[in-house]
Structure formats: structure tokens, C-alpha cells
Scaffold this motif. Structure first.
Motif, PDB file in Angstrom:
ATOM      1  N   UNK A  13       0.837  -1.206   0.000  1.00 44.88           N
ATOM      2  CA  UNK A  13       0.000   0.000   0.000  1.00 44.88           C
ATOM      3  C   UNK A  13       0.869   1.253   0.000  1.00 44.88           C
ATOM      4  N   UNK A  14       1.937   1.223   0.801  1.00 44.48           N
ATOM      5  CA  UNK A  14       2.839   2.386   0.887  1.00 44.48           C
ATOM      6  C   UNK A  14       3.535   2.614  -0.455  1.00 44.48           C
ATOM      7  N   UNK A  15       3.973   1.510  -1.083  1.00 44.40           N
ATOM      8  CA  UNK A  15       4.645   1.631  -2.394  1.00 44.40           C
ATOM      9  C   UNK A  15       3.689   2.262  -3.410  1.00 44.40           C
ATOM     10  N   UNK A  16       2.446   1.743  -3.443  1.00 45.32           N
ATOM     11  CA  UNK A  16       1.445   2.277  -4.381  1.00 45.32           C
ATOM     12  C   UNK A  16       1.205   3.762  -4.099  1.00 45.32           C
ATOM     13  N   UNK A  17       1.127   4.106  -2.806  1.00 45.20           N
ATOM     14  CA  UNK A  17       0.893   5.510  -2.430  1.00 45.20           C
ATOM     15  C   UNK A  17       2.051   6.392  -2.898  1.00 45.20           C
ATOM     16  N   UNK A  19       4.151   5.830  -5.361  1.00 44.05           N
ATOM     17  CA  UNK A  19       4.109   5.941  -6.833  1.00 44.05           C
ATOM     18  C   UNK A  19       3.025   6.955  -7.240  1.00 44.05           C
ATOM     19  N   UNK A  20       1.871   6.874  -6.556  1.00 40.01           N
ATOM     20  CA  UNK A  20       0.765   7.805  -6.863  1.00 40.01           C
ATOM     21  C   UNK A  20       1.198   9.251  -6.605  1.00 40.01           C
ATOM     22  N   UNK A  24       1.502  11.846  -9.463  1.00 40.16           N
ATOM     23  CA  UNK A  24       0.592  12.976  -9.279  1.00 40.16           C
ATOM     24  C   UNK A  24       1.307  14.306  -9.413  1.00 40.16           C
ATOM     25  N   UNK A  25       2.510  14.389  -8.810  1.00 38.65           N
ATOM     26  CA  UNK A  25       3.261  15.644  -8.878  1.00 38.65           C
ATOM     27  C   UNK A  25       3.801  15.918 -10.286  1.00 38.65           C
ATOM     28  N   UNK A  30      -0.144  21.675  -8.308  1.00 35.24           N
ATOM     29  CA  UNK A  30      -1.497  22.068  -7.887  1.00 35.24           C
ATOM     30  C   UNK A  30      -2.495  20.911  -8.022  1.00 35.24           C
ATOM     31  N   UNK A  31      -1.989  19.731  -8.398  1.00 34.67           N
ATOM     32  CA  UNK A  31      -2.863  18.546  -8.483  1.00 34.67           C
ATOM     33  C   UNK A  31      -3.182  18.086  -7.047  1.00 34.67           C
ATOM     34  N   UNK A  32      -4.471  18.034  -6.650  1.00 38.26           N
ATOM     35  CA  UNK A  32      -4.781  17.711  -5.249  1.00 38.26           C
ATOM     36  C   UNK A  32      -4.511  16.251  -4.857  1.00 38.26           C
ATOM     37  N   UNK A  33      -4.563  15.320  -5.833  1.00 41.13           N
ATOM     38  CA  UNK A  33      -4.469  13.892  -5.492  1.00 41.13           C
ATOM     39  C   UNK A  33      -3.209  13.529  -4.695  1.00 41.13           C
ATOM     40  N   UNK A  34      -1.973  13.916  -5.177  1.00 40.70           N
ATOM     41  CA  UNK A  34      -0.781  13.540  -4.390  1.00 40.70           C
ATOM     42  C   UNK A  34      -0.774  14.142  -2.985  1.00 40.70           C
ATOM     43  N   UNK A  35      -1.326  15.353  -2.842  1.00 44.36           N
ATOM     44  CA  UNK A  35      -1.378  15.989  -1.519  1.00 44.36           C
ATOM     45  C   UNK A  35      -2.288  15.189  -0.580  1.00 44.36           C
TER      46      UNK A  35
END
Ligand SMILES: [Fe+2]
Length: 191
Positions: A13-17, A19-20, A24-25, A30-35
Motif C-alpha cells: 500500500x505504501x509503495x502504491x501511495x 508511486x501515486x 501525481x506531482x 497544484x494537483x490535489x491527489x498527491x497531496x
């Protein structure tokens, strides 16, 4: 192997997060998803600690039976049980887990002997019935100890299973059966 699976699951889960967050960045700061993912990642350790803290037993006056020796032993047992929670949740190593569990078993036996001695010396009428409860508890704990031998490092959540059993048994026993003993011993002038 449940514990290994859950550790693997968390790691994945941490690895996927991560990568996301990275991808995302790439689409802009200003993309909210990675934040959002970053914030979720940051609160995981806090949530984990809160979950563990809820498992600990907080010693309080409601567990006191009024007899110094018994209250001392119960407090010591609660402390040892809280060490089982730490051992099970903070990967403290196999030998530490085994030593804490065996201390719980040994101290429980020692405490039961002391408590039964007090009851015997003061002619407690419910001694036999009380001893039956103690014996069945010891049998159960010894079965758990054997399971620990077969599952190092608290695999299959065996340590928390033991802990939850002991916690509920001890609290129930103190607040019902031992409170009655306390009342009786106090009436006999013990303290
Ligand atoms: Fe007891």
C-alpha cells in the motif's frame, strides 16, 4: 502467517501511495491527489499508535479489591499484559515475546497461590469454587503458551489473541470474583 500477510499488504500500500504521489506531482504541484495521498500517509503512524493505545489496560481504582497484596499482584499482572501488547505490536523480537508471555504465566501462578493462601488462612467459604476458576485459567494459558512456541514473533496474531483472552478474563475475574474475596477479607480485618 496472517501477520506476514498484513505487513506485506501495508508495505504494498505504501509503495502504491508513493508511486501515486510521484506520478501525481508530475502533473503539477497544484494537483490535489498527491497531496491527499501524502496526508493519508502522514496520519497512518498516528492512527496505528492510537489503535495500539486503545488496547492497553489503564489501571484504575475500579479494579482495586482493597487488599494490598491482591491489588499489588493485579497491578503487576496488568503491567505485564500491557508489555504483551507492546511486544505484539512493535516487533520486539521472538525472545522478548517469549520472555514476556512466560513471565505472565509464572506471575499468574504465583499470584493465584498467594491469593488462595489468603483465602485459606481466613477460612473463605468460596475457596474451592474460586480455585476451579484459577485452575481452568492456568490450563488455558498453558495451551496458549504452547501455541506461542509454534508461532515465533506473534505470527497469526497469537500474542494479541492471548492478550485479549487474559485481559477479558482478568478484568472480569477482578471485578466480580476477587471483589467478593476482598470484601470478605476486609471483614476479617485484613488489609
Ligand atoms: Fe482470583
Amino acid at each position: 502467517m496472517k501477520k506476514s500477510y498484513s505487513t506485506f499488504g501495508l508495505f504494498s500500500l505504501i509503495i502504491v501511495a508513493l508511486i501515486t504521489i510521484f506520478l501525481g506531482f508530475l502533473f503539477g504541484m497544484d494537483n490535489p491527489l498527491p497531496w491527499i495521498v501524502l496526508a493519508v500517509l502522514a496520519i497512518i503512524p498516528y492512527m496505528h499508535e492510537r489503535k495500539i493505545r486503545r488496547e492497553y489496560i489503564d489501571w484504575s481504582d475500579k479494579y482495586m479489591v482493597g487488599i494490598e497484596l491482591i491489588d499489588h499482584d493485579h497491578q503487576k499482572l496488568v503491567g505485564l499484559l500491557n508489555q504483551v501488547v507492546s511486544a505484539a505490536n512493535f516487533n520486539m523480537g521472538d525472545s522478548y515475546v517469549r520472555s514476556v508471555i512466560s513471565e505472565v504465566v509464572d506471575y499468574t501462578k504465583y499470584h493465584f497461590d498467594r491469593e488462595e493462601g489468603l483465602m485459606r488462612d481466613n477460612g473463605y467459604p468460596g475457596l474451592e469454587e474460586h480455585q476451579v476458576q484459577h485452575r481452568s485459567m492456568i490450563e488455558q494459558v498453558e495451551k496458549f503458551s504452547k501455541r506461542i512456541e509454534e508461532r515465533p514473533n506473534c505470527e497469526d496474531d497469537v500474542c494479541m489473541e492471548i492478550y485479549r483472552f487474559l485481559k477479558s478474563w482478568l478484568i472480569n475475574h477482578i471485578t466480580h470474583t476477587d471483589k467478593e474475596v476482598g470484601k470478605y477479607l476486609l471483614s476479617k480485618g485484613q488489609h
